[in-house]
Structures are given as structure tokens and as C-alpha cells.
Design an enzyme around this catalytic site. Structure first.
Site, PDB file in Angstrom:
ATOM      1  N   GLU A 127       0.853  -1.190   0.000  1.00  0.00           N
ATOM      2  CA  GLU A 127       0.000   0.000   0.000  1.00  0.00           C
ATOM      3  C   GLU A 127       0.892   1.244   0.000  1.00  0.00           C
ATOM      4  O   GLU A 127       1.937   1.276   0.646  1.00  0.00           O
ATOM      5  CB  GLU A 127      -0.893  -0.014   1.241  1.00  0.00           C
ATOM      6  CG  GLU A 127      -1.884   1.136   1.294  1.00  0.00           C
ATOM      7  CD  GLU A 127      -2.761   1.111   2.541  1.00  0.00           C
ATOM      8  OE1 GLU A 127      -3.893   1.609   2.463  1.00  0.00           O
ATOM      9  OE2 GLU A 127      -2.305   0.608   3.591  1.00  0.00           O
TER      10      GLU A 127
ATOM     11  N   LYS B 282     -10.025   0.370  -2.128  1.00  0.00           N
ATOM     12  CA  LYS B 282     -10.096   0.029  -0.707  1.00  0.00           C
ATOM     13  C   LYS B 282     -11.453   0.407  -0.120  1.00  0.00           C
ATOM     14  O   LYS B 282     -11.882   1.560  -0.204  1.00  0.00           O
ATOM     15  CB  LYS B 282      -8.964   0.748   0.036  1.00  0.00           C
ATOM     16  CG  LYS B 282      -8.842   0.402   1.513  1.00  0.00           C
ATOM     17  CD  LYS B 282      -7.657   1.150   2.113  1.00  0.00           C
ATOM     18  CE  LYS B 282      -7.435   0.797   3.574  1.00  0.00           C
ATOM     19  NZ  LYS B 282      -6.268   1.550   4.132  1.00  0.00           N
TER      20      LYS B 282
ATOM     21  N   CYS C 259      -4.924  -3.529   3.416  1.00  0.00           N
ATOM     22  CA  CYS C 259      -4.614  -3.083   4.768  1.00  0.00           C
ATOM     23  C   CYS C 259      -5.781  -3.211   5.761  1.00  0.00           C
ATOM     24  O   CYS C 259      -6.068  -4.300   6.234  1.00  0.00           O
ATOM     25  CB  CYS C 259      -4.087  -1.644   4.713  1.00  0.00           C
ATOM     26  SG  CYS C 259      -3.143  -1.133   6.172  1.00  0.00           S
TER      27      CYS C 259
END
Length: 271
Positions: free
Chosen positions: A40, A113, A158
Site C-alpha cells: 500500500e 479500498k 490493509c
């Protein structure tokens, strides 16, 4: 299939980060990797959250995407470009997007995301929603390895790691490998990173490949690192604690089949 997770300590310089990413991708290719995943924010960890806005790109064009496409084509790799900021709306916020490029350099999948990180322990404060717009859709893609084996791959980023329903949805669609490019903070990573990665692998009987940012960054932030490849039984096959690294490992379709046959938990789901 040989795979690699690239661990970086990205700086505030886009050019420098792309240069380091290029070297690490080349190292992975030389080893024989077919699929390589960057972390990321591989392209930038700025001084301020709003620095992302300065390098945002329209989907399909821009120097970061050209770099990823060119690297995939030149090295003959499947590359998952960690995340980069893609423009939405008027550009005052961006999507934190993970793009997949095949060995011809074509972009074949995009995941934005979904879950945006917020953390405040009185000393460290993070709120991604200040500059990011959340995605809405899970994304799977498929690739055929050089040996003819087909792999179904679920994408995440993440903070998504804390939401098991995303990965269970992928498992229900037959995912064999789950990707988690990340930039976990040192605080939360030390407490939960390995626990969560191994749990996602075990509960979904899938491989998990998790490249991370790992070290002390130019902006003062410290990330946890410990990029890993975890097998479907929760065994950590490869890991690197801090600093730049190419974390290498092999996905074994036979191992995956044995784990799922011995413990057919995915067939026993009720809810």
C-alpha cells in the site's frame, strides 16, 4: 507458482519510490516470480495526508500506471500495484486503488479500498476518510500460471484485514489466494498483523500474500513491516521484519487441495 511480496520504506519522493520499486520488481523477476505484489502507498508516503492529492491520476493514464504497466510488460510479470491514488469527482478526495497488470502490461482488475482506517490512541491519530473515498465492490481476478494451474485471487488492502466478511465472500467464490497490500502502523501491526493474516488464511483455507511498508519513513511515521506469505493451514512460509525486501514463496495447488479435503470447513458453512 512462485510469488513475491515487495516490502518497502516509501519516502515523500514519487520518483525515488518508483526507482526502488523497479529494482525490487526486477529482483523478484530474476528469482522466477510470476506474481509480484507491491505494498500500500508504494508510490508515496507524504508529509501530509493531502500529499496524495498532488499525485492522483485518472484511471488509465499517468506516470504511476505507466510505470506499473511497463514493468509488467518488460519483466513478464503479473504485478499488483499496491495502491495508488485515483481521481474521483472533483479530485478533492481520491480512491486508494489496487491495480492488477498482466504480463502484456494490460490492466485487468481494479480494487478500491473499501474500509478506511481510523485510529486514535491519544498519541497517534489517523483518519483516511479526510482524503479518501471508500470503494464499494469486492474484486476477484484469475490468472493462469506457467504450469497451467488456474488461481482465483481476492483483493483487499490493509484495514480491510479486520473485516472477515470480505474474505469469506471471496472464499465462497472459490478464492485460492488473498492479497493484503498494507501500511500497518507499528502500534497496530505489533498487536494484530500476524494474528489477523493467519486467521484469514485458516478460516478461508486459502493462501494469504501480504506485502507491507516496513520501517521508519522520511515523514517520521513508523510502519510494522513483517511482509508475509501464509499457507492455508496458517503456516507462515516467508516473512521479513523491517526494511526493503523481496519476500518469496511458492503456492502449491496440491497443498491447498489437501488442506481443504482434510478439513472441509468451507463446505460446512451454514450462515
Amino acid at each position: 507458482m512462485k510469488v513475491a511480496a515487495i516490502q518497502m520504506v516509501s519516502s515523500t519522493s514519487l520518483a525515488s519510490n518508483l526507482e526502488r520499486a523497479a529494482a525490487l520488481l526486477a529482483e523478484a523477476a530474476a528469482w522466477g516470480a510470476e506474481l509480484v505484489v507491491l505494498p500500500e502507498y508504494f508510490c508515496l508516503l507524504g508529509q501530509r495526508d493531502t500529499d496524495k492529492l498532488q499525485i492522483q491520476e485518472a484511471f488509465g493514464s499517468g506516470p504511476i500506471q505507466y510505470f506499473l504497466a511497463g514493468s509488467a510488460r518488460q519483466l513478464g510479470l503479473w504485478i499488483v500495484g499496491g495502491t495508488l491514488p485515483l481521481t474521483v469527482g472533483d479530485g478533492s478526495r481520491v480512491r486508494n486503488s489496487s491495480l492488477v497488470f498482466d504480463p502484456t502490461g494490460a490492466c485487468v482488475a481494479r480494487y478500491d479500498k473499501i474500509h478506511l482506517f481510523r485510529f486514535d490512541n491519544g498519541q497517534e491519530r489517523f483518519d483516511e476518510s479526510r482524503v479518501l473515498e471508500p470503494g464499494t465492490e469486492p474484486v476477484l481476478f484469475e490468472l493462469t500460471a506457467r504450469d497451467g494451474q488456474r488461481w482465483r485471487i481476492g483483493m483487499s488492502v490493509c484495514y480491510d484485514l479486520r473485516f472477515p466478511e470480505l474474505y469469506r465472500g471471496y472464499a465462497a467464490q472459490g478464492a485460492d489466494l488473498l492479497l493484503v497490500p498494507s501500511a500497518f502502523t507499528h502500534t497496530t501491526g505489533q498487536a494484530h498483523w500476524e494474528l489477523l493474516l493467519r486467521t484469514r488464511a485458516v478460516e478461508n483455507l486459502a493462501y494469504v500474500l501480504a506485502p507491507a511498508q516496513g520501517g521508519r519513513h522520511e515523514n517520521g511515521r513508523r510502519t510494522w513491516g513483517h511482509s508475509q506469505l501464509v499457507d492455508p493451514w496458517g503456516v507462515v512460509l516467508a516473512e521479513h521484519a523491517e526494511g526493503e525486501a523481496v519476500v518469496r514463496g511458492t503456492l502449491d495447488a496440491a497443498r491447498l487441495a489437501v488442506c481443504r479435503a482434510q478439513l472441509p470447513a468451507l463446505q460446512h458453512r451454514v450462515l
